[in-house]
Design an enzyme around this catalytic site. Structure first.
Site, PDB file in Angstrom:
ATOM      1  N   ASP A 178     -25.021  30.117 -17.502  1.00 39.00           N
ATOM      2  CA  ASP A 178     -23.611  30.078 -17.100  1.00 39.00           C
ATOM      3  C   ASP A 178     -23.103  31.492 -16.851  1.00 39.00           C
ATOM      4  O   ASP A 178     -23.057  32.318 -17.765  1.00 39.00           O
ATOM      5  CB  ASP A 178     -22.786  29.401 -18.201  1.00 39.00           C
ATOM      6  CG  ASP A 178     -21.409  28.968 -17.714  1.00 39.00           C
ATOM      7  OD1 ASP A 178     -20.819  29.660 -16.861  1.00 39.00           O
ATOM      8  OD2 ASP A 178     -20.904  27.936 -18.213  1.00 39.00           O
ATOM      9  N   SER A 202     -15.325  23.136 -18.652  1.00 34.12           N
ATOM     10  CA  SER A 202     -14.820  24.499 -18.541  1.00 34.12           C
ATOM     11  C   SER A 202     -13.425  24.622 -19.165  1.00 34.12           C
ATOM     12  O   SER A 202     -13.253  24.387 -20.353  1.00 34.12           O
ATOM     13  CB  SER A 202     -14.827  24.941 -17.063  1.00 34.12           C
ATOM     14  OG  SER A 202     -14.577  26.316 -16.920  1.00 34.12           O
ATOM     15  N   HIS A 219     -22.866  27.111 -14.309  1.00 39.28           N
ATOM     16  CA  HIS A 219     -21.522  26.582 -14.577  1.00 39.28           C
ATOM     17  C   HIS A 219     -21.302  25.325 -13.744  1.00 39.28           C
ATOM     18  O   HIS A 219     -20.497  25.290 -12.799  1.00 39.28           O
ATOM     19  CB  HIS A 219     -20.468  27.643 -14.270  1.00 39.28           C
ATOM     20  CG  HIS A 219     -19.136  27.350 -14.911  1.00 39.28           C
ATOM     21  ND1 HIS A 219     -18.955  27.337 -16.272  1.00 39.28           N
ATOM     22  CD2 HIS A 219     -17.917  27.051 -14.375  1.00 39.28           C
ATOM     23  CE1 HIS A 219     -17.697  27.053 -16.553  1.00 39.28           C
ATOM     24  NE2 HIS A 219     -17.056  26.874 -15.410  1.00 39.28           N
TER      25      HIS A 219
END
Length: 256
Positions: free
Chosen positions: A199, A128, A232
Site C-alpha cells: 500500500d 481506506s 491500495h
C-alpha cells in the site's frame, strides 16, 4: 435502490457545520435478512462503486447500505473539494484529527442503522478513509458517545476496515478509562482489519499499529490480515476473508 442523504450538523466547541451527504445505495439481502452493514467508500469515491461489488458477494443474509460522503475542501489537496468522511491534513502519524467531521459521519452512519429491526445484527465497514470512519464509529460505540458528548445510539456487532487506520488513536486509552460498560463492549466487538504490504497510500504499518492499539485498549477480538503484494485496492482473496469472517462472527446462515 437509492435515495438522497440528509444533512447532519455536528458541534465542536461553538462552531457548527452542516454536511450534505450524497446518494445512498442499498443492496437488499437475497435471502433471510440477518444483518445490516453500512459500508463506507474511500476518499474521492462514492457509494455506488462499493454497492456494485458487495452485491456480488456470497452473503445473502446481509443488507448493505452504501452512503456517499459529503463534498468538502480537503486540506491535503490544498483545499480542493472531494467526497470525504472527514478532512485530512496529512497522511502521517502526526495528522490532526478532524473530530467534527468524524462525529458528523459517525452520526450519519448510526442514523442509517438505527431504523433497522431490533433483531437484526448491525455492523460497520469500509475502505481506506471509510475504514477509518468505521473504526472511529466502533470506538464511539465502546465509549457510548461521540467526541462531542452525544450518546451513541446503536449496538454494533462487527466492524471491518480495509486499507485504513484508527483515528484519534493517541487519545483512545484515556477516553476509555473509567467508562461504564466500555470493557464489556470492547471485549465483545469483533473487528477485522486487512492491509496490503504494498500500500503506497495508507502505509501498511498504519493498519498494523491500529490493530495493536485496539488490542491494548481492550478490544480482544481483533483479527489483522496482511497481503504481501496488495496495494491500495482490494482483491478477491481479501473479500473472501471478509465473507468468511462476517459469516462466522455474525452467525449467518450462509444460504438463501
Amino acid at each position: 435502490m437509492s435515495f438522497t442523504g440528509a444533512s447532519v450538523g455536528s458541534v465542536a466547541g461553538t462552531a457548527r457545520r452542516a454536511f450534505e451527504f450524497g446518494q445512498t445505495y442499498v443492496v437488499k439481502p437475497k435471502g433471510k435478512h440477518q444483518a445490516t452493514i453500512v459500508w463506507l467508500h474511500g476518499l474521492g469515491d462514492n457509494g455506488s462503486s462499493w454497492s456494485n461489488l458487495l452485491e456480488t458477494l456470497p452473503l445473502p443474509n446481509i443488507k448493505w447500505i452504501c452512503p456517499t460522503a459529503p463534498q468538502r475542501p480537503i486540506t491535503l489537496f490544498g483545499g480542493f473539494p472531494s467526497t470525504a468522511w472527514f478532512d485530512v491534513n496529512d497522511l502521517s502519524e502526526n495528522a490532526i484529527d478532524d473530530n467534527e467531521g468524524l462525529d458528523a459521519s459517525a452520526t450519519y452512519v448510526a442514523s442509517l442503522l438505527a431504523t433497522e429491526p431490533s433483531h437484526i445484527k448491525l455492523g460497520v465497514g469500509g475502505f481506506s478513509m471509510g475504514a477509518a470512519t468505521s473504526l472511529y464509529s466502533a470506538t464511539c460505540f465502546v465509549r457510548g458517545k461521540y467526541e462531542n458528548g452525544n450518546s451513541y445510539p446503536v449496538n454494533l456487532s462487527a466492524a471491518v476496515g480495509l486499507s485504513g487506520w484508527l483515528p484519534c488513536a493517541k487519545t483512545l486509552t484515556s477516553k476509555l478509562e473509567g467508562v461504564e460498560g466500555a470493557v464489556n463492549r470492547a471485549t465483545s466487538l469483533p473487528i477485522l482489519l486487512c492491509h496490503g504490504k504494498g500500500d503506497d497510500v495508507v502505509p501498511y504499518n498504519y493498519g498494523e499499529k491500529s490493530s495493536q492499539k485496539l488490542r491494548s485498549c481492550g478490544f480482544q477480538d481483533v483479527a489483522f490480515k496482511s497481503y504481501t503484494a496488495l496495494g491500495h485496492y482490494t482483491i478477491p482473496e481479501e473479500m473472501d476473508e471478509v465473507c468468511g469472517w462476517l459469516t462466522s462472527k455474525l452467525g449467518l446462515e450462509g444460504k438463501s
